[in-house]
Design a protein around this motif. Structure first.
Motif, PDB file in Angstrom:
ATOM      1  N   THR B 123       0.823  -1.220   0.000  1.00  0.00           N
ATOM      2  CA  THR B 123       0.000   0.000   0.000  1.00  0.00           C
ATOM      3  C   THR B 123       0.852   1.263   0.000  1.00  0.00           C
ATOM      4  O   THR B 123       0.376   2.336   0.383  1.00  0.00           O
ATOM      5  CB  THR B 123      -0.936   0.013   1.231  1.00  0.00           C
ATOM      6  OG1 THR B 123      -0.124  -0.098   2.413  1.00  0.00           O
ATOM      7  CG2 THR B 123      -1.938  -1.112   1.183  1.00  0.00           C
ATOM      8  N   TRP B 128      -1.043   8.082   5.264  1.00  0.00           N
ATOM      9  CA  TRP B 128      -2.303   7.561   5.778  1.00  0.00           C
ATOM     10  C   TRP B 128      -2.870   6.459   4.875  1.00  0.00           C
ATOM     11  O   TRP B 128      -3.400   5.458   5.362  1.00  0.00           O
ATOM     12  CB  TRP B 128      -3.303   8.714   5.950  1.00  0.00           C
ATOM     13  CG  TRP B 128      -4.662   8.254   6.396  1.00  0.00           C
ATOM     14  CD1 TRP B 128      -5.828   8.385   5.719  1.00  0.00           C
ATOM     15  CD2 TRP B 128      -4.988   7.567   7.612  1.00  0.00           C
ATOM     16  NE1 TRP B 128      -6.861   7.836   6.432  1.00  0.00           N
ATOM     17  CE2 TRP B 128      -6.375   7.318   7.596  1.00  0.00           C
ATOM     18  CE3 TRP B 128      -4.237   7.137   8.711  1.00  0.00           C
ATOM     19  CZ2 TRP B 128      -7.025   6.667   8.639  1.00  0.00           C
ATOM     20  CZ3 TRP B 128      -4.894   6.471   9.748  1.00  0.00           C
ATOM     21  CH2 TRP B 128      -6.275   6.240   9.711  1.00  0.00           C
ATOM     22  N   VAL B 129      -2.752   6.632   3.556  1.00  0.00           N
ATOM     23  CA  VAL B 129      -3.278   5.620   2.630  1.00  0.00           C
ATOM     24  C   VAL B 129      -2.566   4.287   2.857  1.00  0.00           C
ATOM     25  O   VAL B 129      -3.194   3.223   2.898  1.00  0.00           O
ATOM     26  CB  VAL B 129      -3.111   6.088   1.164  1.00  0.00           C
ATOM     27  CG1 VAL B 129      -3.468   4.969   0.189  1.00  0.00           C
ATOM     28  CG2 VAL B 129      -3.993   7.302   0.897  1.00  0.00           C
ATOM     29  N   LYS B 132      -3.812   2.925   6.370  1.00  0.00           N
ATOM     30  CA  LYS B 132      -5.201   2.451   6.332  1.00  0.00           C
ATOM     31  C   LYS B 132      -5.326   1.210   5.435  1.00  0.00           C
ATOM     32  O   LYS B 132      -5.991   0.240   5.787  1.00  0.00           O
ATOM     33  CB  LYS B 132      -6.081   3.589   5.800  1.00  0.00           C
ATOM     34  CG  LYS B 132      -7.561   3.347   5.924  1.00  0.00           C
ATOM     35  CD  LYS B 132      -8.329   4.537   5.363  1.00  0.00           C
ATOM     36  CE  LYS B 132      -9.783   4.162   5.134  1.00  0.00           C
ATOM     37  NZ  LYS B 132     -10.461   5.090   4.250  1.00  0.00           N
ATOM     38  N   TYR B 135      -4.309  -2.084   6.995  1.00  0.00           N
ATOM     39  CA  TYR B 135      -5.236  -2.714   7.939  1.00  0.00           C
ATOM     40  C   TYR B 135      -6.634  -2.952   7.368  1.00  0.00           C
ATOM     41  O   TYR B 135      -7.560  -3.247   8.119  1.00  0.00           O
ATOM     42  CB  TYR B 135      -5.254  -1.917   9.244  1.00  0.00           C
ATOM     43  CG  TYR B 135      -3.891  -1.964   9.880  1.00  0.00           C
ATOM     44  CD1 TYR B 135      -3.380  -3.169  10.365  1.00  0.00           C
ATOM     45  CD2 TYR B 135      -3.063  -0.850   9.901  1.00  0.00           C
ATOM     46  CE1 TYR B 135      -2.115  -3.245  10.887  1.00  0.00           C
ATOM     47  CE2 TYR B 135      -1.784  -0.920  10.432  1.00  0.00           C
ATOM     48  CZ  TYR B 135      -1.323  -2.127  10.918  1.00  0.00           C
ATOM     49  OH  TYR B 135      -0.057  -2.217  11.434  1.00  0.00           O
ATOM     50  N   MET B 136      -6.751  -2.837   6.060  1.00  0.00           N
ATOM     51  CA  MET B 136      -7.984  -3.279   5.402  1.00  0.00           C
ATOM     52  C   MET B 136      -7.847  -4.733   4.950  1.00  0.00           C
ATOM     53  O   MET B 136      -8.770  -5.294   4.374  1.00  0.00           O
ATOM     54  CB  MET B 136      -8.276  -2.385   4.191  1.00  0.00           C
ATOM     55  CG  MET B 136      -8.727  -0.977   4.575  1.00  0.00           C
ATOM     56  SD  MET B 136      -8.698   0.156   3.186  1.00  0.00           S
ATOM     57  CE  MET B 136     -10.115  -0.398   2.265  1.00  0.00           C
TER      58      MET B 136
END
Lengths: 75, 164
Positions: B123, B128-129, B132, B135-136
Protein backbone atom coordinates in the motif's frame (compact mmCIF):
# COMPACT_ATOMS: atom_id res chain seq x y z
CA UNK A 1 -16.57 -5.14 6.70
CA UNK A 2 -19.31 -7.55 7.63
CA UNK A 3 -20.97 -6.99 11.03
CA UNK A 4 -20.19 -10.55 12.07
CA UNK A 5 -16.41 -10.15 11.53
CA UNK A 6 -15.46 -8.43 14.85
CA UNK A 7 -17.67 -10.87 16.79
CA UNK A 8 -16.16 -13.84 15.00
CA UNK A 9 -12.75 -12.32 15.83
CA UNK A 10 -13.68 -12.24 19.52
CA UNK A 11 -14.58 -15.91 19.48
CA UNK A 12 -11.43 -16.91 17.60
CA UNK A 13 -9.37 -14.68 19.92
CA UNK A 14 -10.96 -16.36 22.94
CA UNK A 15 -10.02 -19.80 21.66
CA UNK A 16 -6.48 -18.57 20.94
CA UNK A 17 -6.18 -17.05 24.45
CA UNK A 18 -7.33 -20.32 26.05
CA UNK A 19 -4.82 -22.29 23.97
CA UNK A 20 -2.00 -19.93 24.96
CA UNK A 21 -2.89 -20.22 28.64
CA UNK A 22 -3.04 -24.03 28.38
CA UNK A 23 0.29 -24.25 26.56
CA UNK A 24 2.40 -21.55 28.24
CA UNK A 25 1.04 -20.96 31.75
CA UNK A 26 3.40 -21.94 34.53
CA UNK A 27 1.33 -23.42 37.42
CA UNK A 28 3.69 -21.70 39.86
CA UNK A 29 2.93 -18.32 38.25
CA UNK A 30 -0.69 -18.39 37.06
CA UNK A 31 -2.01 -15.48 35.01
CA UNK A 32 -4.01 -12.94 36.99
CA UNK A 33 -7.49 -11.98 35.80
CA UNK A 34 -6.12 -8.70 34.48
CA UNK A 35 -3.40 -10.46 32.52
CA UNK A 36 -5.98 -12.87 31.13
CA UNK A 37 -8.17 -10.00 29.99
CA UNK A 38 -5.15 -8.29 28.44
CA UNK A 39 -4.28 -11.55 26.64
CA UNK A 40 -7.85 -11.82 25.34
CA UNK A 41 -7.60 -8.21 24.11
CA UNK A 42 -4.34 -9.00 22.28
CA UNK A 43 -5.71 -12.25 20.84
CA UNK A 44 -8.61 -10.34 19.32
CA UNK A 45 -6.21 -8.84 16.74
CA UNK A 46 -4.99 -12.10 15.12
CA UNK A 47 -8.57 -13.34 15.57
CA UNK A 48 -9.65 -10.37 13.48
CA UNK A 49 -7.16 -11.47 10.82
CA UNK A 50 -8.64 -14.96 10.70
CA UNK A 51 -12.19 -13.57 10.63
CA UNK A 52 -11.28 -11.17 7.81
CA UNK A 53 -10.11 -14.12 5.71
CA UNK A 54 -13.82 -14.95 5.47
CA UNK A 55 -14.88 -11.35 4.83
CA UNK A 56 -15.33 -10.49 1.14
CA UNK A 57 -14.62 -6.79 1.79
CA UNK A 58 -11.11 -7.50 3.02
CA UNK A 59 -10.45 -9.67 -0.01
CA UNK A 60 -11.78 -6.94 -2.29
CA UNK A 61 -9.52 -4.34 -0.65
CA UNK A 62 -6.51 -6.57 -1.28
CA UNK A 63 -7.45 -7.00 -4.93
CA UNK A 64 -7.91 -3.24 -5.37
CA UNK A 65 -4.50 -2.44 -3.84
CA UNK A 66 -2.86 -5.11 -6.00
CA UNK A 67 -3.87 -3.08 -9.05
CA UNK A 68 -1.91 -0.02 -7.87
CA UNK A 69 1.82 0.43 -8.34
CA UNK A 70 2.89 2.90 -5.66
CA UNK A 71 6.44 3.06 -6.96
CA UNK A 72 6.01 3.97 -10.61
CA UNK A 73 7.31 7.39 -11.53
CA UNK A 74 4.78 10.22 -11.44
CA UNK A 75 4.51 12.07 -14.77
CA UNK B 1 4.13 -4.62 8.23
CA UNK B 2 3.55 -1.40 10.14
CA UNK B 3 2.71 -1.41 13.87
CA UNK B 4 3.76 -5.04 14.11
CA UNK B 5 7.39 -3.93 13.79
CA UNK B 6 7.17 -2.61 17.36
CA UNK B 7 6.25 -6.06 18.69
CA UNK B 8 8.76 -7.82 16.48
CA UNK B 9 11.64 -5.54 17.55
CA UNK B 10 10.76 -6.05 21.23
CA UNK B 11 10.46 -9.81 20.70
CA UNK B 12 13.94 -9.85 19.12
CA UNK B 13 15.29 -8.01 22.18
CA UNK B 14 13.88 -10.82 24.35
CA UNK B 15 16.30 -13.22 22.63
CA UNK B 16 19.34 -10.99 23.24
CA UNK B 17 21.13 -13.45 25.59
CA UNK B 18 20.79 -16.32 23.09
CA UNK B 19 21.82 -14.14 20.13
CA UNK B 20 24.79 -12.49 21.82
CA UNK B 21 26.16 -15.37 23.86
CA UNK B 22 24.98 -13.77 27.10
CA UNK B 23 26.59 -10.37 26.42
CA UNK B 24 23.25 -8.55 26.52
CA UNK B 25 20.31 -9.28 28.84
CA UNK B 26 16.80 -9.91 27.53
CA UNK B 27 14.58 -6.83 27.44
CA UNK B 28 17.42 -4.67 28.82
CA UNK B 29 17.57 -1.05 27.68
CA UNK B 30 20.62 -1.93 25.57
CA UNK B 31 18.84 -4.87 23.92
CA UNK B 32 15.73 -2.82 23.20
CA UNK B 33 17.66 0.15 21.78
CA UNK B 34 19.89 -2.00 19.54
CA UNK B 35 16.95 -4.11 18.34
CA UNK B 36 14.79 -1.08 17.63
CA UNK B 37 17.45 0.95 15.85
CA UNK B 38 18.55 -2.01 13.70
CA UNK B 39 14.98 -3.05 13.06
CA UNK B 40 13.94 0.42 11.89
CA UNK B 41 17.09 1.17 9.93
CA UNK B 42 15.79 -0.26 6.60
CA UNK B 43 12.69 1.95 6.73
CA UNK B 44 14.79 5.10 6.97
CA UNK B 45 15.03 4.84 3.19
CA UNK B 46 11.82 6.90 3.13
CA UNK B 47 13.72 9.96 4.37
CA UNK B 48 15.47 10.66 1.03
CA UNK B 49 12.10 10.06 -0.65
CA UNK B 50 10.41 12.63 1.61
CA UNK B 51 13.27 15.04 0.93
CA UNK B 52 12.74 14.45 -2.82
CA UNK B 53 16.33 13.29 -3.16
CA UNK B 54 15.22 9.80 -4.23
CA UNK B 55 12.30 8.42 -6.21
CA UNK B 56 9.47 6.43 -4.60
CA UNK B 57 10.97 3.32 -6.18
CA UNK B 58 14.01 3.69 -3.88
CA UNK B 59 11.93 2.26 -1.01
CA UNK B 60 12.56 -1.44 -0.31
CA UNK B 61 15.67 -1.69 -2.47
CA UNK B 62 19.22 -1.57 -1.06
CA UNK B 63 18.06 -1.04 2.52
CA UNK B 64 16.07 -4.26 2.38
CA UNK B 65 18.86 -6.49 1.09
CA UNK B 66 21.16 -8.99 2.75
CA UNK B 67 24.16 -6.95 1.70
CA UNK B 68 22.81 -4.02 3.74
CA UNK B 69 22.38 -6.27 6.78
CA UNK B 70 25.93 -7.58 6.36
CA UNK B 71 27.36 -4.05 6.05
CA UNK B 72 25.56 -2.90 9.21
CA UNK B 73 26.81 -5.97 11.11
CA UNK B 74 30.38 -5.39 9.86
CA UNK B 75 30.27 -1.76 10.97
CA UNK B 76 28.96 -2.71 14.43
CA UNK B 77 31.25 -5.71 14.99
CA UNK B 78 34.42 -3.72 15.87
CA UNK B 79 32.39 -1.55 18.25
CA UNK B 80 30.45 -4.31 20.00
CA UNK B 81 30.05 -7.92 18.83
CA UNK B 82 26.79 -8.24 20.76
CA UNK B 83 25.33 -5.24 18.96
CA UNK B 84 26.44 -6.72 15.63
CA UNK B 85 24.73 -10.08 16.14
CA UNK B 86 21.60 -8.58 17.67
CA UNK B 87 21.46 -5.96 14.92
CA UNK B 88 21.93 -8.57 12.21
CA UNK B 89 19.13 -10.69 13.68
CA UNK B 90 16.86 -7.64 13.91
CA UNK B 91 17.51 -6.71 10.29
CA UNK B 92 16.87 -10.23 8.99
CA UNK B 93 13.67 -10.47 11.05
CA UNK B 94 12.63 -7.10 9.57
CA UNK B 95 13.06 -8.53 6.08
CA UNK B 96 11.02 -11.62 7.01
CA UNK B 97 8.31 -9.37 8.45
CA UNK B 98 8.14 -7.38 5.20
CA UNK B 99 8.24 -10.33 2.83
CA UNK B 100 4.48 -11.06 2.98
CA UNK B 101 3.92 -7.77 1.14
CA UNK B 102 3.19 -8.11 -2.57
CA UNK B 103 5.99 -5.69 -3.50
CA UNK B 104 8.63 -8.21 -2.43
CA UNK B 105 12.17 -7.58 -1.30
CA UNK B 106 15.32 -7.64 -3.46
CA UNK B 107 17.20 -9.62 -0.82
CA UNK B 108 20.05 -10.52 -3.13
CA UNK B 109 20.82 -6.99 -4.40
CA UNK B 110 22.44 -6.06 -6.76
CA UNK B 111 20.47 -8.93 -8.34
CA UNK B 112 17.11 -7.19 -8.60
CA UNK B 113 14.82 -10.18 -8.34
CA UNK B 114 12.26 -9.59 -5.61
CA UNK B 115 11.16 -12.28 -3.16
CA UNK B 116 7.66 -12.23 -1.72
CA UNK B 117 5.26 -14.50 0.16
CA UNK B 118 2.46 -12.30 -1.24
CA UNK B 119 -0.02 -12.47 1.62
CA UNK B 120 -1.08 -8.81 1.47
CA UNK B 121 -1.06 -6.12 -1.19
CA UNK B 122 1.52 -3.38 -0.86
CA UNK B 123 0.00 0.00 0.00
CA UNK B 124 2.99 2.31 -0.43
CA UNK B 125 5.90 3.33 1.76
CA UNK B 126 4.31 5.88 4.10
CA UNK B 127 1.30 8.05 4.77
CA UNK B 128 -2.30 7.56 5.78
CA UNK B 129 -3.28 5.62 2.63
CA UNK B 130 -0.47 3.15 3.27
CA UNK B 131 -1.47 2.77 6.93
CA UNK B 132 -5.20 2.45 6.33
CA UNK B 133 -4.73 0.15 3.35
CA UNK B 134 -2.53 -2.15 5.36
CA UNK B 135 -5.24 -2.71 7.94
CA UNK B 136 -7.98 -3.28 5.40
CA UNK B 137 -6.40 -6.66 4.69
CA UNK B 138 -6.67 -9.87 6.67
CA UNK B 139 -3.13 -11.16 6.86
CA UNK B 140 -1.71 -7.97 8.35
CA UNK B 141 -4.08 -8.30 11.32
CA UNK B 142 -3.24 -11.97 11.65
CA UNK B 143 0.55 -11.65 11.54
CA UNK B 144 0.95 -8.29 13.29
CA UNK B 145 -1.58 -9.24 15.97
CA UNK B 146 0.20 -12.56 16.29
CA UNK B 147 3.47 -10.69 16.87
CA UNK B 148 1.93 -8.83 19.84
CA UNK B 149 0.58 -12.10 21.28
CA UNK B 150 4.02 -13.65 20.85
CA UNK B 151 5.55 -10.66 22.66
CA UNK B 152 3.07 -11.17 25.51
CA UNK B 153 4.21 -14.79 25.88
CA UNK B 154 7.90 -13.75 25.81
CA UNK B 155 7.27 -11.11 28.48
CA UNK B 156 5.56 -13.76 30.62
CA UNK B 157 8.44 -16.20 30.15
CA UNK B 158 11.05 -13.55 30.96
CA UNK B 159 8.99 -12.14 33.84
CA UNK B 160 9.00 -8.54 32.69
CA UNK B 161 6.08 -6.09 32.72
CA UNK B 162 3.18 -6.86 33.12
CA UNK B 163 4.44 -10.03 34.80
CA UNK B 164 6.83 -8.62 37.44
Amino acid sequence: MLKRTPLLALMIGGVLAILIILIFENPARPFTVGQGVFLLFLCWFPGMGVAMLFDPYAQKAREEFLKINFYEEKK
Amino acid sequence: MQLGHVAVALAVSSYAPELTGGRIEAFSAEAIIVSFVAHWLPNLDVIPIWLKIAKDSFHCTWSHSLIFAAVVALILAPINVGWATLGLASLIIHFLADMPSSVGLPLLMPWKRRFTINLWADTGHSGWVAFKGTYMQAWTWLLEGGAFVFLFVRAYQKQVWPFV
